[in-house]
Design an enzyme around this catalytic site. Structure first.
Site, PDB file in Angstrom:
ATOM      1  N   CYS A   1     142.881 -19.847  19.435  1.00 24.09           N
ATOM      2  CA  CYS A   1     142.708 -20.633  17.957  1.00 24.09           C
ATOM      3  C   CYS A   1     143.331 -21.799  18.509  1.00 24.09           C
ATOM      4  O   CYS A   1     143.809 -22.212  19.553  1.00 24.09           O
ATOM      5  CB  CYS A   1     143.794 -19.876  17.320  1.00 24.09           C
ATOM      6  SG  CYS A   1     145.433 -19.913  17.474  1.00 24.09           S
TER       7      CYS A   1
ATOM      8  N   CYS B   1     152.514 -24.965  15.852  1.00 26.54           N
ATOM      9  CA  CYS B   1     151.259 -25.023  15.255  1.00 26.54           C
ATOM     10  C   CYS B   1     151.328 -25.657  13.594  1.00 26.54           C
ATOM     11  O   CYS B   1     152.214 -25.441  12.868  1.00 26.54           O
ATOM     12  CB  CYS B   1     150.821 -23.696  15.233  1.00 26.54           C
ATOM     13  SG  CYS B   1     149.023 -23.603  14.110  1.00 26.54           S
TER      14      CYS B   1
ATOM     15  N   GLU C   1     158.692 -16.916  15.163  1.00 28.23           N
ATOM     16  CA  GLU C   1     158.015 -17.518  13.967  1.00 28.23           C
ATOM     17  C   GLU C   1     158.828 -17.356  12.966  1.00 28.23           C
ATOM     18  O   GLU C   1     159.209 -18.507  11.988  1.00 28.23           O
ATOM     19  CB  GLU C   1     156.695 -17.202  13.636  1.00 28.23           C
ATOM     20  CG  GLU C   1     156.136 -17.975  12.443  1.00 28.23           C
ATOM     21  CD  GLU C   1     154.826 -17.548  12.028  1.00 28.23           C
ATOM     22  OE1 GLU C   1     153.964 -17.181  12.915  1.00 28.23           O
ATOM     23  OE2 GLU C   1     154.379 -17.885  10.638  1.00 28.23           O
TER      24      GLU C   1
ATOM     25  N   THR D   1     152.326 -16.105   9.665  1.00 26.69           N
ATOM     26  CA  THR D   1     151.010 -16.610   9.606  1.00 26.69           C
ATOM     27  C   THR D   1     150.388 -15.511  10.375  1.00 26.69           C
ATOM     28  O   THR D   1     148.807 -15.452  10.040  1.00 26.69           O
ATOM     29  CB  THR D   1     150.768 -17.950  10.228  1.00 26.69           C
ATOM     30  OG1 THR D   1     151.310 -17.578  11.873  1.00 26.69           O
ATOM     31  CG2 THR D   1     151.455 -18.912   9.732  1.00 26.69           C
TER      32      THR D   1
ATOM     33  N   CYS E   1     146.839 -17.276   8.451  1.00 23.15           N
ATOM     34  CA  CYS E   1     146.160 -18.266   8.830  1.00 23.15           C
ATOM     35  C   CYS E   1     144.728 -17.883   9.217  1.00 23.15           C
ATOM     36  O   CYS E   1     144.538 -16.817   9.120  1.00 23.15           O
ATOM     37  CB  CYS E   1     146.751 -18.996  10.348  1.00 23.15           C
ATOM     38  SG  CYS E   1     146.113 -18.107  11.785  1.00 23.15           S
TER      39      CYS E   1
ATOM     40  N   SER F   1     152.516 -10.291  20.993  1.00 22.11           N
ATOM     41  CA  SER F   1     151.708 -11.071  20.281  1.00 22.11           C
ATOM     42  C   SER F   1     151.394 -10.537  18.996  1.00 22.11           C
ATOM     43  O   SER F   1     150.745  -9.366  19.003  1.00 22.11           O
ATOM     44  CB  SER F   1     150.302 -11.463  21.247  1.00 22.11           C
ATOM     45  OG  SER F   1     149.382 -11.802  20.300  1.00 22.11           O
ATOM     46  N   SER F   2     151.777 -11.085  17.723  1.00 19.36           N
ATOM     47  CA  SER F   2     151.824 -10.320  16.506  1.00 19.36           C
ATOM     48  C   SER F   2     150.423 -10.135  16.279  1.00 19.36           C
ATOM     49  O   SER F   2     149.999  -9.207  15.973  1.00 19.36           O
ATOM     50  CB  SER F   2     152.711 -11.138  15.429  1.00 19.36           C
ATOM     51  OG  SER F   2     152.252 -10.587  14.188  1.00 19.36           O
ATOM     52  N   ASN F   3     149.713 -11.467  16.395  1.00 17.83           N
ATOM     53  CA  ASN F   3     148.141 -11.001  15.818  1.00 17.83           C
ATOM     54  C   ASN F   3     147.408 -10.235  16.638  1.00 17.83           C
ATOM     55  O   ASN F   3     146.453  -9.582  16.183  1.00 17.83           O
ATOM     56  CB  ASN F   3     147.660 -12.624  15.637  1.00 17.83           C
ATOM     57  CG  ASN F   3     146.923 -13.078  17.041  1.00 17.83           C
ATOM     58  OD1 ASN F   3     145.837 -12.627  17.537  1.00 17.83           O
ATOM     59  ND2 ASN F   3     148.090 -13.589  17.884  1.00 17.83           N
TER      60      ASN F   3
END
Ligand code: SF4
Length: 316
Positions: free
Chosen positions: A18, A102, A132, A171, A201, A229-231
């Protein structure tokens, strides 16, 4: 010689890097160019071992705390954001620091500050222990924010002043799970203030929508990304919610071939911190055992790019 079986491979788009990850990596690269090695990085710049190892090879040294950074060395803060105390400590020590937070995480930080200044107590939807979340909690005085991780937490909440609440979110959450938590909060606390814009996000939402689109027609889905990695982990959950077998792998060599037993159509995506190179590596790996019919399914096109911090733009 026997022919290889055919594997239809649907690759989700958008996937992988991203704009925030791209920017954070570029900041470390440019800092090394500008200052020379070593450049210290507080926490993994993005949650991907391949990225971290590549930057290590170029002269980055990864540490968890500022106390590990020598006085005369430049230091970069990771894309996940840091509590206010971190830049404050860096300034107090006269450290040369660059903040790779970010801009979309920084936006949540500023919202948190504004809400607390307006007298709200914040309910923050996120995952305990994620950097985060630690960074966002560190923007406001202790006790000004309460973490809820799921619907159960939202149901159990007993705030001191239920009429004075606002919520914000991490996010990189699951869009669907978060909507459920928000519905619970709004039912229990009808006056709760919602963020002005969506905190989850664009990259997280787009990657989840893209994996959902391919999962509907696949037998199984592979997600390339790191377990922290959360996402990336959310992408596995999104595929599983569609009733599809899904697995997270860091790179091609992690693939357990038995995962593909009975799979004629495989979906593939990558988390926001996973480089495209690892997607291509997996496709090549699959091609050692299958005749791969590869196609890309694009649900939206992204064109977002973030500016570099002052002082580095000229080096770009
Ligand atoms: Fe920024 Fe979203 Fe990427 Fe995180 S996943 S770095 S919030 S764009």
């Amino acid at each position: 010689m026997s022919e290889k079986p055919v594997l239809d491979l649907l690759i989700a788009a958008p996937r992988g890097f991203c704009a925030g990850v791209d920017r954070a990596i570029r900041i470390v690269e440019l800092a090394i160019e500008k200052h020379g090695a070593p450049v210290y990085v507080r926490h993994e710049i993005v949650h991907n071992k391949f990225v971290v190892d590549s930057l290590k090879a170029r002269g980055a040294i990864f540490v968890e705390e500022l106390t590990e950074v020598p006085n005369d060395a430049p230091v970069v803060f990771s894309a996940h954001g840091v509590p206010k105390s971190v830049p404050a400590n860096a300034e107090a020590r006269g450290l040369d620091y660059l903040d790779a937070t970010c801009p979309l995480v920084s936006k949540v930080h500023r919202q948190a500050e504004r809400l607390v200044a307006a007298g709200h107590h914040i309910i923050f939807i996120g995952h305990a222990g994620h950097p985060e979340v630690i960074g966002t909690f560190g923007q406001v005085p202790e006790g000004a924010m309460t973490l809820v991780e799921n619907v159960r937490d939202a149901e159990a909440l007993t705030p001191a002043n239920p009429d004075n609440l606002a919520f914000l979110t991490q996010t990189t959450l699951s869009v669907d799970d978060t909507a459920e938590v928000v519905r619970t909060l709004q039912r229990r606390f009808p006056s709760i203030s919602a963020p002005r814009g969506e905190d989850i996000c664009y990259a997280t939402s787009n990657r989840q929508a893209a994996v959902k689109a391919i999962a509907a027609t696949c037998d199984a889905v592979l997600v390339i990304g790191a377990p922290n990695s959360s996402n990336s982990v959310r992408l596995v959950e999104v595929a599983e919610r569609e009733g599809i077998r899904a697995a997270l792998i860091q790179r091609a060599t992690d693939l357990d071939w038995s995962f593909l037993d009975g799979v004629a159509k495989l979906g593939l995506t990558a988390g926001a911190s996973a480089p495209e190179l690892l997607v291509r590596e997996l496709v090549d790996h699959l091609a050692t055992r299958f005749t791969v019919n590869e196609s890309e399914v694009e649900t939206t096109r992204e064109s977002i790019a973030f500016k570099l911090p002052r002082g580095l733009e000229t080096a770009a």
